[in-house]
Each structure stands twice: as C-alpha cells, then as structure tokens.
Design an enzyme around this catalytic site. Sequence first.
Site, PDB file in Angstrom:
ATOM      1  CD  GLU A 185      -1.220   0.073   3.681  1.00 15.58           C
ATOM      2  OE1 GLU A 185      -2.407  -0.310   3.518  1.00 15.58           O
ATOM      3  OE2 GLU A 185      -1.077   0.625   4.842  1.00 15.58           O
TER       4      GLU A 185
ATOM      5  CG  HIS B 286      -3.541   0.195   7.381  1.00 19.23           C
ATOM      6  ND1 HIS B 286      -3.084  -0.516   6.381  1.00 19.23           N
ATOM      7  CD2 HIS B 286      -4.369  -0.375   8.243  1.00 19.23           C
ATOM      8  CE1 HIS B 286      -3.688  -1.689   6.480  1.00 19.23           C
ATOM      9  NE2 HIS B 286      -4.592  -1.567   7.381  1.00 19.23           N
TER      10      HIS B 286
ATOM     11  CB  ALA C 204      11.418  -5.860 -10.026  1.00 15.89           C
TER      12      ALA C 204
ATOM     13  CE1 TYR D  37       2.624 -13.565 -14.957  1.00 15.70           C
ATOM     14  CE2 TYR D  37       4.179 -13.996 -13.223  1.00 15.70           C
ATOM     15  CZ  TYR D  37       3.570 -14.406 -14.511  1.00 15.70           C
ATOM     16  OH  TYR D  37       4.084 -15.503 -15.326  1.00 15.70           O
ATOM     17  CB  VAL D  38       2.300  -5.157 -11.823  1.00 15.54           C
ATOM     18  CG1 VAL D  38       1.638  -4.028 -11.246  1.00 15.54           C
ATOM     19  CG2 VAL D  38       3.617  -5.462 -10.858  1.00 15.54           C
ATOM     20  N   PRO D  39      -1.057  -5.789 -12.017  1.00 17.82           N
ATOM     21  CG  PRO D  39      -2.497  -5.685 -10.683  1.00 17.82           C
ATOM     22  CD  PRO D  39      -1.449  -6.286 -10.751  1.00 17.82           C
TER      23      PRO D  39
END
Lengths: 631, 425
Positions: free
Chosen positions: A247, A289, A311, A314-316
């Site tokens: 986050e 938070h 890097a 897998y990034v959406p």
Amino acid sequence: MEAITVTKTKSQSKKQNKDYIIMDKNTKAIVFGYQQRAIQRMLDFDYICRRETPSVAIIVNPTRDGMHKCFWGTKEILIPMVRTLSEATKMHPEADFMVNFASFRSAYETSKEALETKSIRSVAIIAEGIPERRTKELIKIAKEKNKWIIGPATVGGIAAGGFRIGNTAGMLDNIVASKLHRAGSVAYVSKSGGLSNELNNIIAMNTDGVYEGVAIGGDLYPGSTFIDHIMRYEANPDIKMTVLLGEVGGVDEYVVVDAMKKGKIKKPIVAWCIGTCSKVFPVEVQFGHAGARAGTDRETADVKNKAFKDAGAYVPTSFDDFDEQIKKAYTKLVKSGKHKPVPDVEPPIIPLDFDVALKQGVIRKPAQFISTISDDRGEELRYCGVKISKIFEEKWGLGGVIGLLWFKKNLPPWAREFIERVVLLTADHGPAVSGAHNSIVASRAGKDLISSLVSGLLTIGPRFGGAVQGSADHFTKYLYAGEEPSFMVKDMKSKNVNIQGIGHRIKSVTNPDVRVTIMVDFAKKNFPVTETLDYALSVEKLTTSKRNNLILNVDGCIGVLCCDMLRGIGYTHEEVREFVQLGILNAFFVLGRSIGFMGHIMDQKRLKSRLYRHPWDDIEYMMPDEPEKVK
Amino acid sequence: MAQRGIREYNGKKMLAKYWSEYISKDFSFPGKVVLVDPKTKLDDLPKKHKWLNTEKLVVKPDQLFGKRGKHGLIKANVSFTEVKKWIKERMNKDTKVGKVTGKLTHFLIEPYVPHKGEFYVAIKSNRDGDAIYFSNHGGVDIESVWDTVAEIQIGVEEDIDKINIESKLPKDTPKDKKKMFADFAKGLFKFYRDLNYAYLEINPFVVSGKDIVPLDLVARIDDTGHFESSDKWGDLPFPAPFGRKLSKEEKFIKMMDEKSGASLKLTVLNPKGRVWTMVAGGGGSVIYTDTIVDLGYRDELANYGEYSGNPTTDLTYEYAKTILDLMTREKDPKGRPKFLLVGGGIANFTDVAKTFTGITMALRDYKKKLKDTNVKIYVRRGGPNYQEGLRIMKDLGKELGVPIDVYGPETHMTRIVDMALKGEK
C-alpha cells in the site's frame, strides 16, 4: 469431557526444524488474553483441517486461572488457563507460538516477555495503537533472538490446513469456500488484514488455493515485513508462487523489488500496492493505516507498482485485473509442468452453534419462558417497546414507567401523576407502624438492608397496609354487582366484617384527613371515571352517620381510586377485579412504603443503634405456675 | 492513529519547557513565542508578553506547512504595530500555498534574532532506530546542500551518552561550538525520544550570545504514545493539514465517527461527479476508489468514503442518507446516469444483511430523488449472511423501481466498477 493435560509428546520430537515454517498443522499456541470466541474459532479451524490435536495449548489470562471449556468438533474439551506466561511456557514448552490479544497498553510488555522466552519462537500481535518506539524495540529483540513477529495491528495470518491465528479468515463457511481447510500452493503477504478474506477468495478462485497468508499489519514499522515472509516462501518447496498486496506509504516494498532484481527471488510474484487514488486528493491524505501516508513520491502506490513491474513481477493495471494476473502466473506454472495442482479435499462437517443456527432460522425450540414487558437485547433497553432514551427525553417519569411495566400501557398524564402521588403518599407513616418497626428492629439486629427491608415488607397483609387492597376488594365487589351502598353496609355488618378503608383513629368528618381531600380533589378534576370513589363516599355517608370517625381513610381512598384509574385507562369491571385479586393494590403500597422502610433502616444504621430489646416493664408476664396437664 | 504534525508553537513551547531537563543548563532557549488565532485580542497580548513591545519581532503563519519564506509569509525585524497590521491583513483570508488554498488562522510571533551563522539539525525515525542529521549550512533547502550534512544513526534503545557525537559532527563545525552543538544534539535527541516524537527538524537554529535559538521548527509526534507521554505533552492539539476545509456533510460524518466506536469516513472530491461510493472496510474503500481512478474515471469520481467497525443501524442510515443527499441534489447536466457503488470485501464476522438495514432505510427515503437523478446502484459484498443481504437489496430495487444489481464473493471485488462504468468514457 476430557482435559488436555501437559503432554510432552511425540509432536515435540516430530517437530520439523525447517526455518521457513512458522506455523503449520503441528504448531501449538499460547493465547494471551481470554478471547473465548477467537479460541473457539482456532479450534474449529483445526477441526475442519483434521488436525490431530487442538492448536491452542494453553491460555494466559492475568485475571483468572482454571480451565476453559470449549468445543472440539462435537465434543467439549478443557484447555488450561493460567495467569502468567512463565507458568504457561513451563506447562507447555512445546507451544512455540503466542497469539497476543493484549491491549495496546500492555501489548509491548507481554510481547517482550514472550520474545525473551526461550520456548516461544513467534508472536502475533493483534493490538492497534502501540507506540512506534515500542514496536521498534520489539523488532530489535526479535532480530537478536532470531524470532518472528506478525503485527502489530493485524488480524494475523493463516496456514491453510494447519493453523489459524485468532480470527483470521472469518466464518467457517467462508474458510471452506476459500479452500483454506487444506494447503494449496500460493502464499501471500499483505499489509491489510481486512483484505485477507478477499485475497483468500481471489486466490482460491484462480489457483489451487492458499498455502499460507500473513497480514503484516498497517503500522509504519511492522514487526516482520514483506521480504521476511517472501524469503520464507522462496525457501519453502511447497510454495510455488507469491502474492503481495502492499500500500501507499513506507518503502518496505522496495526491499522485495531489490531482491527480485538481484535474483534472490525466483518464484513468480504477483504484486499490487493499493492507494493509487491518493493522487486525486487535494491535500495529503492519511488512510486508515498508520503507515498509509505518502511523504515522498517513492512512497506512492503508483511508483511502487511501476517498480514491481520493472523488476519482473506480475502487476495488474488496476486491482480489477489482480485476479487475472494471479491466474496468468498460476496457469503458466502449471503449463510449464513445474506444478501439479493440489487436489481438493472434502472437509468434515462442523456442527452449527446453537445461536448461529437459531439466527439462520434452521432450527427452533419451544421457549421455557415468555416475557411480554421488556427486552434488554438489541441496541437499547426497551420497556414494552419504548426505548429507554425516549422515556427520558419525553419525561415519562415513574408513573409512565409503571404504566409500561405493570399495565403495558402508555398512560395519559393524569394516570402517570396519580401513580406518582400514590407512591409519594404511601412512602412512609412513621417508625411506629408495624412494618417500619420490624425493619428497624431487624436493622438494629445487624441485618443487612435487604433482609431488614424484607422483614418490614413481610408484615404487609390483611391488617397492615392491606387496607388499600382490602378496600378495593370490598367496594368493587358490591359496586360491580350492582348493589346499593346501603346493602353493602348492611351485608358486611351481618357478616361481621369491617369494611376495609373505612375508619380512622383520630380523623373524622369534622377533622378531615388532608391526604384524602387532596386525592379526592385530584380525581374529581382529572379522572374520567370515579364510580368507585363515588360509591365509597356514599358508603362513608352512611357509616359516618353512625359514628363520626368512620370516614373513608387514606388507604381506602387509594384503593378505590386505583380501581377508578384502571377503569379510566380502559379496563373492564372483570379485568379490574382480576387485578385486585392479583394483588396489584398491594404492589402500589409495597413500592411506596419500601422507600420509607429503607429510610428507617439507613437512619438506624447511621445512628449506629444497638440491638433492640423490648423493655421488661412493657411486658405483662402472666405465666402460670405450671402447665396444664394433658390427660 | 499515527504520526501527526504539531504546530511550531507547541513544539517550541515544549522544547523551552524541557530545555534544562534534557538539553543544557549552560545555554538556554527562553521560548518567547506567542500563538495568535482568530479569537486572540492582539492589543491585549503585550500585557502578558512584555517583550512584544520592547523587541523587534518575526511573524509567520503556524499551520503545518513549510516554505513560508518562499510564499512571502514571513515578516521579520518589525515592531508589534507592524505585526498586528500584517496579521490583520491575512487573518481568515484564503491563501494559496503551493497547490493548496486554505484560510490562514494561526500565526506565530517571536523575537527577531540578529545572527551570523545558520545551522541545521533534524531527527528522523527509521526501523532500526533514529537518525540525527546535522549541518552548518542551515536556513536553505537542505537537499541542495546535502553533502554538508552528517548523519548519525542511533540504534533502538542505544544510550546516546555513550556515543561521541562531537566527533561525528561535520568537519566544518566551528571548533568553539563543537561541544555546544554536540550537547544540543544529544539533549534534543533525549527530548525527542522521551516525548514520542517521530520527526523533528530545526532549520535553521542560530547562536545568539550564549543561547541557541531555533528559528524554524517542524515536528511530528507519534500519537499512539499518548498513554506514555501525555503528561509531558500537556494539552496538545493535532491540527488538520492546511487547506483541509470540511464541508457541512464531511463535518457531520466526522462528528459521528468521533462519537461512535465505529469508523465512518467521507471526503467529497467532486460533488458534480457521477460515481459515488459507499464502501465497507478501510482497505476495500481505498481499492474501490483506486479502481475508479485506475480505470480512467477520475473526473467522475465524486467521493471517498468508508464505514466499518460494526456501525449501528442508525449510524449507517445517517451515513447513507448523507451520501444520497449529496448525489441526488441535482441531475447530471447532460442527463447521464449517476452510479452508487455499495461495495465491500468479504466481511469477517459482521452480519452483512444487518449492515444493509440502515442503507435500505435511506434508499427508501430517497426513492423519488434516486429516480429523478437517474441513479443506478451496484452492490458487491461477501461475508456472514451475505446471501440474505443481497436478496434484500435486490428486492428493494424492484420495490423502488431503481436499478440495483447485486453480486457476491464469486464476483471479483471491483468488477462492479467496470460493469457500472463501461461505455461511459
């Protein structure tokens, strides 16, 4: 029922020495804090995982020791409960995990003690609001002693098919729906605990399920970070890929990015950092938070997500295709032959808890007990459907409340005021009357307030205070039967019964009782019905013509007016008679006079009066010389 | 609960109060500072603070934003009369600082200190302890002279008295000031640690005669340290960031949030936006907002909001009414539909059907307005009793004649964003 006793058993010798596992089906835990529901949830999870023994070895409860009874499937078992951690670890040295439910005030001390205890290897800290400085101290101890902290400010984590920290993963049906009763091959680490249910669900729908999941907590300095868990996952051959949910705020995610770049992480990672919306807020925003606040560009979710992508993770493009990225990574693993999906397993059936089943409406049971006047469940106490706050706001008063609880009616103002007047009027009649006298004697004998009060109340009956009840009975009996007052006087005379409520020691027609005058005037002015009063006054006319002091006295006046009040609020003759038989008139007298009795009792206690002893000179001793002999 | 900024005034007052306890008795900081708020009677101030009339002064806003000099918001070396005039010209006026516009309401007045050198000291928290930063070139943007900054890491629980700070100060530190600066840094650190500070920057401080005077101070405190340090903090306010002007509705929700044990949050981002969210859970609410932005509907996003922590039916009812009121005030000028996303993840133990009760009550109240403004509602939620919750919402749609589409945990959490908005671009 069986007690789980100290067992230095096989499980200890069986214990694997794999560093990368901190919780599994052999983990035994100490639960700090008497969180009965969380403990039951841990045991229920154990049961659907078909664990051999419960995961909770012992409970530490600083305020109570003994045994805690809980369910193990359908059976009930006992788990020992002790006051200190040192006792717990002495009894259960095989328990190497502490689930710490201590509050934010005491979580630091208790966690520190646990980390410094040799037999404890991991501590999950649930509390939110521990000072950052204290958490940093705990982190230092954990590092030095090679121990694990999960949290603070977290729900915990779960090892599918093995061990559940406290309340993680919610209800059992959700756990089964997310296949958590058996281990899959995907591990996750998330800041948020609240989203862990969602992660379990997403992973279950798109892969063969969760192997382990940890929510590291929302603080700026979590006890363990993403990389700590990801390196464990990397080392564990049963884990095939990792999901990371980070986050906005902090830079802990970059440690993972660096490790990926350096080739230290070879297993696929699907990563997403939430809080990409922070850029649309006009001023700096702090999400729920403590750590979720971006001080610099590097701490924004967008920059972190890009770093993960660069890097090789897998990034959406948004959370909306997080599921697809997980599916993509997993499918690739399976297609490449590196992974054979873990088969599904049928979980055992856990019996429904009675209260849960009741709530769901799948069972029913005849009630032993019915209550129609009040309800203490729900958000607010209600008297006959009326919220207590409303009673105060609208100033219903004592009369209003009595109306609700005794008559189940919303009484009109005149009736409420009448009831209050009755209470005020009957509150006391001096120390000499038998009830007050008894209360005083009991109090002076050293009895407590309640015993002394009861001793006074027990005198209330046909001769003392009973005139209220008696007059109501006598007058309504003749009035409702349609008899003339003259008949009543004659009939009672012929039966040799005094009419209750008639006659006074001192007061007379020429010296009326002011209490009666006030009540009669009030009733004449406000009551819609005064039939019983009118009847009683007619009777009084006849009796006073015989003797001047045979007036309607205050008890009689209250008695007949209570009957008229009941008529006035809508009861029929039959119903009023029923109330009278029920003893409702005594209820008014008991309520009022208790005030006086308690006053006398407190008075005596304050005066520190000694034991009462009746004086000899006030007793005429008339003992015979010898008893009559029975033949 | 987290790190929160405090006013420069409170930071300086605290520093002055505990100076001799933590820092030094050899040199001092008199702590002559006055805070002016909209209620302050300026003319009465010199009665209590005689130095206002006898010394040259500095005045600046004290509202948790920096770079005041750059924005022309410092007036130095002036008399109290000039200070009063300067404040009166600015009090309660909208002022733009960077990208943010807000009202100036709090000002700090202190003596003007003629000086030669300006120095920099800061202490920042990190996972392994805290770091002290020191430079002899303060008074400027410190990033621009970062090579002059010495960094001294102090480990968790490490005793600073056992560290030779003097030897770690930058090489260009004047010899005659080394001991004084080292003592200052040490004392400042003890003060910072004991009072649960998380960030403390003094840029610059100056030497005036025998005294050290912090000219500009920025501080953040870890508010979770309240139960340990509140005695020393005294009555310490945590002001909202500059420019955070709450609307009537936001204030109302904030009040409910503070009064109850539950969590209720509302930020209105664009009241004319057509996409409104009413999401359960802190993480879930961020994700829905993220997704609306990430899928390209940033301009249509109306609010950020959250309800969690088991709010009562009354609270959810009030919360939902507030949002419905805002979103149905006017029709979209182009007649396009509006969207309400009643979203959420899978609840742990909260009875979903029960949490929907307050929302359904509010929707019933707004039946007509919802239709008039062409609102479409999408629901997604999981957790205990969610089936019943979804059924209630679905039936309500039929009852009200308002389109309500419902989805459970089998549908990906944010899919309703896409369902609602596709074709809207």
